[in-house]
Enzyme design. Structure first.
Site, PDB file in Angstrom:
ATOM      1  CB  VAL A 259      -0.819  -0.135   1.187  1.00 12.29           C
ATOM      2  CG1 VAL A 259      -1.881   1.113   1.322  1.00 12.29           C
ATOM      3  CG2 VAL A 259      -1.854  -1.130   1.036  1.00 12.29           C
ATOM      4  CD1 TRP A 529      15.432  -5.941  14.923  1.00 11.39           C
ATOM      5  CD2 TRP A 529      16.011  -7.924  16.272  1.00 11.39           C
ATOM      6  NE1 TRP A 529      16.856  -6.463  15.000  1.00 11.39           N
ATOM      7  CE2 TRP A 529      17.033  -7.455  15.712  1.00 11.39           C
ATOM      8  CE3 TRP A 529      15.809  -8.843  17.199  1.00 11.39           C
ATOM      9  CZ2 TRP A 529      18.017  -8.400  15.397  1.00 11.39           C
ATOM     10  CZ3 TRP A 529      16.796  -9.658  17.222  1.00 11.39           C
ATOM     11  CH2 TRP A 529      17.979  -9.488  16.746  1.00 11.39           C
ATOM     12  CG  HIS A 530      10.960  -5.662  21.758  1.00  8.47           C
ATOM     13  ND1 HIS A 530      11.190  -6.159  22.914  1.00  8.47           N
ATOM     14  CD2 HIS A 530      10.796  -6.897  20.830  1.00  8.47           C
ATOM     15  CE1 HIS A 530      11.523  -7.731  22.706  1.00  8.47           C
ATOM     16  NE2 HIS A 530      11.116  -8.063  21.660  1.00  8.47           N
ATOM     17  CG  HIS A 575      10.469 -10.569  24.687  1.00  9.41           C
ATOM     18  ND1 HIS A 575      11.557 -10.764  23.990  1.00  9.41           N
ATOM     19  CD2 HIS A 575      10.943 -10.674  25.892  1.00  9.41           C
ATOM     20  CE1 HIS A 575      12.546 -11.060  24.700  1.00  9.41           C
ATOM     21  NE2 HIS A 575      12.185 -10.959  25.888  1.00  9.41           N
TER      22      HIS A 575
HETATM   23  C1  LIG Z   1      14.013 -10.521  14.687  1.00  5.21           C
HETATM   24  C2  LIG Z   1      12.825 -10.167  15.527  1.00  5.21           C
HETATM   25  C3  LIG Z   1      12.728 -10.803  16.850  1.00  5.21           C
HETATM   26  C4  LIG Z   1      11.717 -10.653  17.720  1.00  5.21           C
HETATM   27  N1  LIG Z   1      11.625 -11.468  18.873  1.00  5.21           N
HETATM   28  C5  LIG Z   1      10.504 -11.232  19.384  1.00  5.21           C
HETATM   29  C6  LIG Z   1       9.870 -11.996  20.572  1.00  5.21           C
HETATM   30  O1  LIG Z   1      10.838 -13.141  20.745  1.00  5.21           O
HETATM   31  N2  LIG Z   1       9.089 -12.079  21.290  1.00  5.21           N
HETATM   32  C7  LIG Z   1       8.140 -10.973  21.145  1.00  5.21           C
HETATM   33  O2  LIG Z   1       7.337 -10.697  21.705  1.00  5.21           O
HETATM   34  N3  LIG Z   1       8.672 -10.095  20.151  1.00  5.21           N
HETATM   35  C8  LIG Z   1       9.588 -10.213  19.363  1.00  5.21           C
HETATM   36  N4  LIG Z   1       9.882  -9.345  18.384  1.00  5.21           N
HETATM   37  C9  LIG Z   1       9.005  -8.195  18.111  1.00  5.21           C
HETATM   38  C10 LIG Z   1       7.575  -8.530  17.559  1.00  5.21           C
HETATM   39  O3  LIG Z   1       7.614  -9.672  16.492  1.00  5.21           O
HETATM   40  C11 LIG Z   1       6.783  -7.375  17.040  1.00  5.21           C
HETATM   41  O4  LIG Z   1       6.435  -6.531  18.140  1.00  5.21           O
HETATM   42  C12 LIG Z   1       5.362  -7.806  16.712  1.00  5.21           C
HETATM   43  O5  LIG Z   1       5.385  -8.750  15.700  1.00  5.21           O
HETATM   44  C13 LIG Z   1       4.915  -6.455  15.932  1.00  5.21           C
HETATM   45  O6  LIG Z   1       3.626  -6.676  15.344  1.00  5.21           O
HETATM   46  P1  LIG Z   1       2.796  -5.528  14.417  1.00  5.21           P
HETATM   47  O7  LIG Z   1       1.394  -6.147  13.820  1.00  5.21           O
HETATM   48  O8  LIG Z   1       2.823  -4.331  14.968  1.00  5.21           O
HETATM   49  O9  LIG Z   1       3.751  -5.587  12.790  1.00  5.21           O
HETATM   50  P2  LIG Z   1       4.195  -6.647  12.203  1.00  5.21           P
HETATM   51  O10 LIG Z   1       4.176  -7.987  12.525  1.00  5.21           O
HETATM   52  O11 LIG Z   1       5.784  -6.292  11.726  1.00  5.21           O
HETATM   53  O12 LIG Z   1       3.259  -6.536  10.793  1.00  5.21           O
HETATM   54  C14 LIG Z   1       3.341  -5.461   9.898  1.00  5.21           C
HETATM   55  C15 LIG Z   1       3.031  -6.069   8.410  1.00  5.21           C
HETATM   56  O13 LIG Z   1       2.581  -4.893   7.494  1.00  5.21           O
HETATM   57  C16 LIG Z   1       3.175  -5.210   6.348  1.00  5.21           C
HETATM   58  N5  LIG Z   1       3.282  -3.922   5.795  1.00  5.21           N
HETATM   59  C17 LIG Z   1       4.095  -2.904   6.240  1.00  5.21           C
HETATM   60  N6  LIG Z   1       3.662  -1.874   5.515  1.00  5.21           N
HETATM   61  C18 LIG Z   1       3.067  -2.344   4.567  1.00  5.21           C
HETATM   62  C19 LIG Z   1       2.432  -1.598   3.352  1.00  5.21           C
HETATM   63  N7  LIG Z   1       2.635  -0.344   3.214  1.00  5.21           N
HETATM   64  N8  LIG Z   1       1.648  -2.147   2.725  1.00  5.21           N
HETATM   65  C20 LIG Z   1       1.120  -3.497   2.898  1.00  5.21           C
HETATM   66  N9  LIG Z   1       1.844  -4.099   3.823  1.00  5.21           N
HETATM   67  C21 LIG Z   1       2.645  -3.484   4.730  1.00  5.21           C
HETATM   68  C22 LIG Z   1       4.665  -5.893   6.841  1.00  5.21           C
HETATM   69  O14 LIG Z   1       5.103  -6.582   5.555  1.00  5.21           O
HETATM   70  C23 LIG Z   1       4.095  -6.966   7.775  1.00  5.21           C
HETATM   71  O15 LIG Z   1       3.791  -8.123   7.452  1.00  5.21           O
HETATM   72  C24 LIG Z   1      10.778  -9.715  17.571  1.00  5.21           C
HETATM   73  C25 LIG Z   1      10.819  -8.875  16.393  1.00  5.21           C
HETATM   74  C26 LIG Z   1      12.025  -9.261  15.177  1.00  5.21           C
HETATM   75  C27 LIG Z   1      12.021  -8.457  13.934  1.00  5.21           C
END
Ligand SMILES: Cc1cc2nc3c(=O)[nH]c(=O)nc-3n(C[C@H](O)[C@H](O)[C@H](O)COP(=O)(O)OP(=O)(O)OC[C@H]3O[C@@H](n4cnc5c(N)ncnc54)[C@H](O)[C@@H]3O)c2cc1C
Ligand SMILES: *[C@@H]1O[C@H](CO)[C@@H](O)[C@H](O)[C@H]1NC(C)=O
Ligand SMILES: *[C@@H]1O[C@H](CO)[C@@H](O)[C@H](O)[C@H]1NC(C)=O
Ligand SMILES: *[C@@H]1O[C@H](CO)[C@@H](O)[C@H](O)[C@H]1NC(C)=O
Ligand SMILES: *[C@@H]1O[C@H](CO)[C@@H](O)[C@H](O)[C@H]1NC(C)=O
Ligand SMILES: *[C@@H]1O[C@H](CO)[C@@H](O)[C@H](O)[C@H]1NC(C)=O
Ligand SMILES: *[C@@H]1O[C@H](CO)[C@@H](O)[C@H](O)[C@H]1NC(C)=O
Length: 596
Positions: A259, A529-530, A575
């Site tokens: 998007v 990565w939080h 986390h």
């Molecule tokens: C390497 C790593 C290790 C981690 N370890 C842990 C852990 O062990 N325990 C824990 O609790 N947390 C952990 N975290 C953090 C946790 O995973 C995140 O805080 C959480 O998943 C974030 O959720 P969200 O829905 O905000 O974003 P996300 O899950 O990142 O989802 C965002 C989605 O939107 C999509 N997107 C973004 N922009 C657009 C656009 N313009 N158009 C279409 N799609 C788009 C992305 O591709 C993605 O699929 C970790 C994160 C990472 C990266």
């Protein structure tokens, strides 16, 4: 822990029905469009599509999660990023308090989002945390007592892969047993975990046992819960887009389309979100979809910020700089970035059975692979740690004469420990020695005072914004890390570790004086990565301006919400994934009520 292998396994085969890759095949009559099929997005899509009168479209920039081994096998979690075809390869700007180091700042770019590449550590935070959000927003619906039912609703506690008796390792009374997301205790017993837990029983009073760090009372050391189902990762894609959900005729998931803009009606009064444009990449065709009810941004703490700004909602000066027409001035978009800096401390240990064998001995690795593929057992069923601890700095510490307490409340941690039975590190410079056995004690600052920001770097959706977590820019955080390091050394010198802990490994050894420890921290701190807080909720107090309301509606416009880690006003002491799942569950109820 770089490790590369191929498992011949049928466990990864998965059936997904209605995932659309051709953008000309979507419908025209959606009620809701959800931007991002990540952690939060799939929860909202699942819950809204329970109403068969509503038609939902998810637009995800990345690929399908199914069949990717690094994404599915828990032990390979660290291999699921960075720089994969399914990651956003962001980098931070040089961190001035970390001796000007930059670091990879990855996010998942696939169904499940970051829940598909994270380390599966499942922590709800503390009752203080949720109560603080309720107080900040003036909405008691965010309090611990109101959110606990959502945590129960989203979980199924699943027996661990080794089917050991988990009595005494968690408190079933505070958990759920019929939700979409599988949560499990460790499925592979290690001597290390037993020693960590024994420390709480036989040693120092500071290190008390906690039956369940997810009960609201998080302080102490306990068994780690992880988003794993038997031998495989449970992400929001695996859980909330499972075959019985994705087969709903009113739920469409379009992948590999990003998007690029939210469209607004500007004919009269308050602008309303009327649709979005999307495209597979620079130069690829652009499409438009216009839902009748709402656009819901679930792009994560970076993606949703960038999209709001590109659509005209943000700090006016930044939008002006790229000639983006202003729809609403919203000064907090991209501000208040909070993240957890961590340091991976390595101890040499007398433990010939440590998992370091898997990276040092090819035969041992083959044996583990076979055990995983043939029996669904062995070390590969687990994530990086089996135990977790949350601790406070005592209130009479001189730190608090200089600075206010940064924790969200008296029952909440300042710092966290994780223990790994292997040399773990995310620093390109901290390369594992070719031989030897190690314990990694990771110390995480879970109540940082430092704040950073995300700012636009280009008017193109396909260029990354500038990300500055501002790690350790507050001296308070430096002192907290120093105290955490001393506490880590103390933990590892308790009676239960005699004859086992042989001392700090060479990369952590030059840490005798406070000045040396601080230098070590600046050289070694990395992100967990939080990222959180970049579209924070409006507060009720003065100087508590926000981007979204307590019901996550974007202020100044109609029919647009943000549901992801960006809306939290503070960072969880723990986390972030479990907090995002619970946030998304409640948000879905808020949206259902709004359109009832
Ligand atoms: C390497 C790593 C290790 C981690 N370890 C842990 C852990 O062990 N325990 C824990 O609790 N947390 C952990 N975290 C953090 C946790 O995973 C995140 O805080 C959480 O998943 C974030 O959720 P969200 O829905 O905000 O974003 P996300 O899950 O990142 O989802 C965002 C989605 O939107 C999509 N997107 C973004 N922009 C657009 C656009 N313009 N158009 C279409 N799609 C788009 C992305 O591709 C993605 O699929 C970790 C994160 C990472 C990266
Ligand atoms: C991240 O890097 C990988 C490997 O180079 C690449 O395939 C992928 O397209 C990159 N992702 C983005 C969003 O640029
Ligand atoms: C598990 O252990 C507890 C306490 O030791 C015991 O009461 C219970 O019966 C055991 N459960 C099973 C299924 O063996
Ligand atoms: C865990 O996996 C099994 C086997 O695939 C499946 O039957 C079960 O529904 C899953 N549990 C959850 C909570 O998704
Ligand atoms: C931990 O304590 C238990 C019970 O006393 C004991 O059986 C076990 O061997 C101890 N583990 C280690 C690693 O010392
Ligand atoms: C490597 O692992 C195999 C299988 O566990 C074991 O038999 C062998 O002794 C190990 N080799 C070394 C050098 O430790
Ligand atoms: C803080 O209090 C504890 C226990 O009450 C005491 O042991 C310790 O010496 C005190 N520390 C300082 C710095 O005053």
């Amino acid at each position: 822990m770089p490790m590369r292998f191929v498992l011949i396994s049928t466990l990864l085969a998965c059936v997904y029905a209605i995932i659309i890759t051709d953008p000309t095949k979507i419908a025209t009559d959606y009620d809701f469009v959800i931007v991002g099929g990540g952690t939060a997005g799939n929860v909202v899509a699942n819950r809204l599509s329970e109403n068969s009168n509503w038609k939902i479209l998810v637009v995800e920039a990345g690929i399908n999660n199914a069949g990717i081994e690094d994404v599915s096998v828990p032990f390979l979690g660290p291999d699921a990023s960075p720089n994969k075809p399914w990651t956003w390869n962001y980098t931070t700007v040089p961190q001035k308090a970390l001796n000007s180091r930059s670091m990879a700042y990855q996010r998942g770019k696939l169904l499940g989002g970051s829940s598909s590449i994270n380390f599966m550590i499942y922590t709800r935070g503390s009752s203080d945390y949720w109560d603080a959000i309720a107080k900040w927003s003036g909405d008691p619906g965010w309090s611990w007592i109101s959110m606990l039912p959502y945590f129960k609703k989203l979980e199924t506690i699943t027996p661990p892969a080794d089917h050991h008796n988990t009595t005494g390792q968690f408190n079933p009374l505070v958990h759920g047993f019929s939700g979409p997301l599988s949560v499990s205790l460790s499925g592979f017993a290690s001597e290390l975990s037993s020693r960590v837990i024994n420390t709480t029983f036989v040693d120092h009073a500071d290190f008390k046992f906690n039956l369940d760090v997810n009960s609201g009372d998080q302080l102490g050391v306990g068994w780690l819960q992880a988003s794993i189902n038997d031998t495989v990762r449970a992400s929001s894609a695996v859980a909330y887009l499972a075959p019985q959900f994705i087969s709903r005729p009113n739920l469409h998931v379009l992948i590999q389309q990003q998007v690029t803009k939210v469209l607004f009606s500007t004919s009269h009064g308050t602008p309303a979100a009327i649709g979005v444009t999307f495209s597979a990449g620079p130069g690829a065709p652009t499409f438009t979809v216009k839902p009748s009810k709402e656009v819901i941004l679930c792009g994560g703490a970076i993606g949703s910020v960038q999209l709001l700004m590109l659509s005209g909602i943000g700090p006016p000066a930044q939008l002006n700089a790229f000639n983006i027409p202003l729809v609403v001035s919203s000064t907090q978009v991209g501000q208040n970035l909070i993240d957890h800096p961590a340091v991976f401390n390595h101890f040499s240990v007398n433990a010939p059975q440590s998992l370091d064998q898997l990276r040092e001995n090819a035969t041992a690795l083959e044996v583990a692979e076979e055990e995983y593929a043939d029996e669904g057992e062995g070390p590969l069923v687990d994530t990086v740690s089996d135990t977790i601890g949350f601790f406070r700095v005592p209130s009479n510490n001189s730190l608090f004469q200089q600075f206010p307490d940064s924790s969200v409340g008296p029952k909440s941690a300042h710092y966290e420990f994780l223990w790994s039975d292997i040399w773990a590190s995310f620093l390109p410079t901290a390369i594992a020695p070719p031989t030897g056995d190690f314990v990694t004690l990771t110390q995480v600052l879970v109540a940082p005072a430092s704040r950073g920001s995300i700012v636009l770097n280009s008017p193109s959706a396909f260029e990354f914004p500038l990300i500055d977590p501002g790690f350790l820019t507050s001296d308070y955080d430096v002192t907290l890390h120093l105290l955490a390091f001393k506490s880590a050394k103390q933990f590892m010198s308790e009676k239960s570790w005699k004859g086992f802990n042989l001392g700090l490994a060479p990369d952590s050894a030059n840490t005798n004086t406070d000045a040396e420890i601080i230098q070590y921290i600046r050289n070694n701190a990395v992100t967990l990565w939080h990222p959180t807080g970049t579209n924070r909720m409006q507060g009720v107090g003065a100087n508590e301006d926000g981007v979204v309301t307590n019901e996550l509606l974007v202020k100044g416009v109609d029919k647009l919400r943000v549901v992801d880690a960006s809306v939290f006003p503070f960072i969880v002491p723990g986390h972030t994934e479990a907090t995002v799942y619970a946030l998304a569950e409640r948000s879905a109820d808020i949206i259902k009520t709004a359109w009832a």
